[in-house]
Design an enzyme around this catalytic site. Structure first.
Site, mmCIF file in Angstrom:
data_model
loop_
_atom_site.group_PDB
_atom_site.id
_atom_site.type_symbol
_atom_site.label_atom_id
_atom_site.label_comp_id
_atom_site.label_asym_id
_atom_site.label_seq_id
_atom_site.Cartn_x
_atom_site.Cartn_y
_atom_site.Cartn_z
ATOM 1 N N GLU A 224 90.257 42.984 36.835
ATOM 2 C CA GLU A 224 90.876 42.639 35.525
ATOM 3 C C GLU A 224 89.730 43.004 34.642
ATOM 4 O OE1 GLU A 224 93.855 41.540 34.464
ATOM 5 O OE2 GLU A 224 94.500 41.228 36.213
ATOM 6 N N CYS B 273 88.772 40.628 25.964
ATOM 7 C CA CYS B 273 89.117 41.825 26.502
ATOM 8 C C CYS B 273 90.552 42.472 25.831
ATOM 9 C CB CYS B 273 89.677 41.728 28.078
ATOM 10 S SG CYS B 273 90.693 40.358 28.408
HETATM 11 P P1 NAD Z 1 80.475 40.930 33.801
HETATM 12 O O1 NAD Z 1 81.037 42.053 34.560
HETATM 13 O O2 NAD Z 1 78.903 41.406 33.217
HETATM 14 O O3 NAD Z 1 80.353 39.877 34.698
HETATM 15 C C1 NAD Z 1 81.542 39.081 35.382
HETATM 16 C C2 NAD Z 1 81.157 38.378 36.285
HETATM 17 O O4 NAD Z 1 80.456 39.214 37.324
HETATM 18 C C3 NAD Z 1 80.244 37.338 36.022
HETATM 19 O O5 NAD Z 1 80.714 36.190 36.854
HETATM 20 C C4 NAD Z 1 78.848 37.810 36.577
HETATM 21 O O6 NAD Z 1 78.114 36.622 37.242
HETATM 22 C C5 NAD Z 1 79.354 38.577 37.576
HETATM 23 N N1 NAD Z 1 78.200 39.568 37.727
HETATM 24 C C6 NAD Z 1 77.540 40.437 36.794
HETATM 25 N N2 NAD Z 1 76.789 41.176 37.372
HETATM 26 C C7 NAD Z 1 76.754 41.302 38.599
HETATM 27 C C8 NAD Z 1 76.412 42.352 39.458
HETATM 28 N N3 NAD Z 1 75.507 42.933 39.280
HETATM 29 N N4 NAD Z 1 76.818 41.822 40.911
HETATM 30 C C9 NAD Z 1 77.929 41.263 41.019
HETATM 31 N N5 NAD Z 1 78.312 40.278 40.092
HETATM 32 C C10 NAD Z 1 77.799 40.505 38.769
HETATM 33 O O7 NAD Z 1 81.349 40.952 32.680
HETATM 34 P P2 NAD Z 1 81.320 39.738 31.446
HETATM 35 O O8 NAD Z 1 80.147 40.133 30.440
HETATM 36 O O9 NAD Z 1 81.243 38.178 31.922
HETATM 37 O O10 NAD Z 1 82.608 40.077 30.852
HETATM 38 C C11 NAD Z 1 82.726 41.124 29.698
HETATM 39 C C12 NAD Z 1 83.850 42.258 30.380
HETATM 40 O O11 NAD Z 1 84.881 41.623 30.831
HETATM 41 C C13 NAD Z 1 84.170 43.036 29.006
HETATM 42 O O12 NAD Z 1 84.325 44.361 29.702
HETATM 43 C C14 NAD Z 1 85.922 42.457 29.000
HETATM 44 O O13 NAD Z 1 86.719 43.462 28.563
HETATM 45 C C15 NAD Z 1 86.007 42.203 30.435
HETATM 46 N N6 NAD Z 1 87.012 41.094 30.476
HETATM 47 C C16 NAD Z 1 88.063 41.322 30.955
HETATM 48 C C17 NAD Z 1 89.338 40.506 30.925
HETATM 49 C C18 NAD Z 1 90.601 40.596 31.503
HETATM 50 O O14 NAD Z 1 91.469 39.710 31.977
HETATM 51 N N7 NAD Z 1 91.043 41.904 31.762
HETATM 52 C C19 NAD Z 1 89.002 39.182 30.427
HETATM 53 C C20 NAD Z 1 87.669 38.750 30.005
HETATM 54 C C21 NAD Z 1 86.704 39.886 29.998
#
Ligand code: NAD
Length: 468
Positions: A187, A225
């Site tokens: 997602e 998002c």
């Molecule tokens: P992110 O990818 O930085 O983090 C998401 C999750 O991944 C967190 O739990 C984090 O701890 C983990 N994570 C971070 N870096 C990692 C790594 N190197 N290895 C493994 N795990 C890791 O995203 P975010 O800042 O939490 O959210 C923002 C992004 O998420 C935006 O692009 C937004 O559009 C998207 N988003 C999508 C939806 C959806 O339903 N489609 C909903 C909310 C956010």
């Protein structure tokens, strides 16, 4: 290879032309496929004999639909849980994005490890400390932590990984999952456009403006998002739109929005400086027509409107995820279709228009995870609709029954009776058995009787037996 790349480019363009979306095209291709099987049957059966030594009758039997020889049998789909699943969620809707997939995973009967985001620590801590008091701790666990803990979890073998977050981390998740052939749902985010057609009624325009503002600044300060990322509007119409937006920003968030508690703060300093850097570019600064101020200590950025920032700038090529709203003008509103189609597929597309022709063109000529007419965000709340992306905005879907399906395997179950059994399904193969198979595949009962009485003319396929 070079020729193949050219071919691929040609195929992409052909897809872009819309030809393959026409029902007539699909029908003609499926008919062509059927013709191929009929006309080339003899060659196909010979090839199967050549490659695999398969007898023609066995080859014929295996290429057909569920035949009459399966008389007295039933088939059903039995969903079964996948096993042990990992859910990694994001900070911007820390409860919804953790609990919605958890509901689906538990409803489908899985054991679950949930890793919420480290960037919303208070919420993650409630999930980690609170859920164990309500749920079966042997089956459902919450692990707190950031990238380090997340990567450690990803090294394990899971039966499914459900990830909500950025495309960057989505790639890390997918490559970790590939090692174990673990299925994933991603997602992700992206730039969600809102197209605003010229609305003749002032009531309609005012309602549209209110819905746009709430779909941007009111959606976690644009950090969602499915928040509106930018607006497309006709050249001649934008002054009216912008004026009304300014008016309603004041009405909704107050003369001094910083003092109002109706707009969410930026999640942390890193994200604030990312947004600040976007605005620091002189070209972008020039394009600000409203707002632009910030209070860094309080992680606050004022609702900001930009008019026609350069299309190649970061603000127009990367997801904004904050309260900055670019307005891009087009000569004709129909041009917005090409604009959207030439960019990565968005998670959500919003179109404010009463024009049915434009609406239909948007449905058939653009691609996005969801398409909402005359509102924003609303699609997320409808449990009867699947929620998920397409292309760069992710894949897989959930919400309502779709969540249950996402965390289940659809097992095909066939039950066969011992009461009926037809001798002609078993080798050794004879012309008579072949004829019986042929008529039974077509559910041709008269043919069946004639073959049994020895009255049916042998099929043209008799030649297979002359030269097996
Ligand atoms: P992110 O990818 O930085 O983090 C998401 C999750 O991944 C967190 O739990 C984090 O701890 C983990 N994570 C971070 N870096 C990692 C790594 N190197 N290895 C493994 N795990 C890791 O995203 P975010 O800042 O939490 O959210 C923002 C992004 O998420 C935006 O692009 C937004 O559009 C998207 N988003 C999508 C939806 C959806 O339903 N489609 C909903 C909310 C956010």
């Amino acid at each position: 290879m070079e020729t193949f790349e050219k071919e691929m480019n040609y195929m992409k363009k052909y897809y872009g032309s819309g030809e393959t979306k026409k029902v007539s095209w699909r029908e003609s291709q499926l008919k062509g496929l059927r013709r191929f099987l009929i006309e080339k049957e003899e060659d196909i059966l010979k090839a199967l004999m050549l490659d695999l030594g398969k007898h023609q009758v066995e080859a014929f039997r295996d290429e057909a639909k569920l035949p009459q020889i399966a008389l007295l049998s039933s088939a059903e789909i039995v969903p079964e849980p996948l096993g042990l699943v990992l859910i990694i969620s994001s900070w911007n809707f820390p409860f919804g994005l953790s609990l919605e997939p958890l509901i689906g995973a538990v409803a489908a009967g899985n054991t679950v490890v949930l890793k919420p985001s480290e960037l919303s620590p208070a919420c993650s801590s409630i999930l980690a400390l609170g859920l164990p008091n309500f749920l079966d701790n042997k089956a459902i666990k919450v692990v707190q932590g950031g990238p380090h803990e997340s990567q450690h979890l990803l090294q394990q073998k899971w039966d499914k990984i459900f990830f909500t977050g950025s495309a960057r981390v989505g790639k890390i998740v997918m490559s970790a999952a590939a090692k174990h052939l673990t299925p994933v749902t991603l997602e992700l985010g992206g730039k969600c456009p809102a197209v605003v057609d010229s609305l003749s009624s002032s009531w309609d325009l005012e309602v549209a403006v209110k819905r746009i503002l709430v779909g941007k600044y009111g959606a976690c300060g644009g950090q969602a998002c499915i928040a509106i990322d930018y607006v497309l509007v006709e050249n001649q119409y934008y002054p009216k739109l912008v004026e009304l937006m300014k008016l309603w920003i004041k009405k909704m968030f107050g003369e001094n929005p910083k003092d109002s508690n109706t707009i969410a703060r930026i999640v942390n300093k890193q994200h604030l400086s990312r947004l600040k850097n976007l605005l620091a570019d002189p070209e972008i600064k020039k394009s600000v027509v409203y707002g632009g101020s910030m209070d860094e200590r309080n992680l606050f950025i004022e609702p900001t409107i930009l008019l026609n920032p350069p299309l190649e700038s970061v603000i127009m090529t990367e997801e904004i995820f904050g309260p900055l709203l670019p307005i891009i003008t087009v000569d004709k509103i129909e041009n917005s279709i090409k604009f959207i189609s030439s960019r990565p597929k968005p998670l959500a597309l919003y179109v404010f228009s009463k024009d049915k022709t434009l609406q239909n063109r948007m449905i058939s000529e653009t691609s996005s995870g969801s398409l909402t007419f005359n509102d924003a965000i609303l699609q997320y709340a409808a449990d009867s609709l699947p929620f998920g992306g397409v292309g760069e905005s992710g894949f897989g879907m959930y919400h309502g029954k779709f969540s249950f399906d996402t965390f289940s395997s659809q097992k095909a179950v066939v039950r066969r009776s011992f009461l009926t059994d037809f001798w002609y399904r078993y080798p050794p193969w004879t012309l008579n058995k072949f004829q019986l198979l042929e008529v039974s595949y077509n559910y041709d009962y008269l043919g069946l009787l004639l073959v049994l009485l020895g009255l049916k003319t042998p099929s043209k396929r008799r030649s297979y037996f002359a030269n097996p």
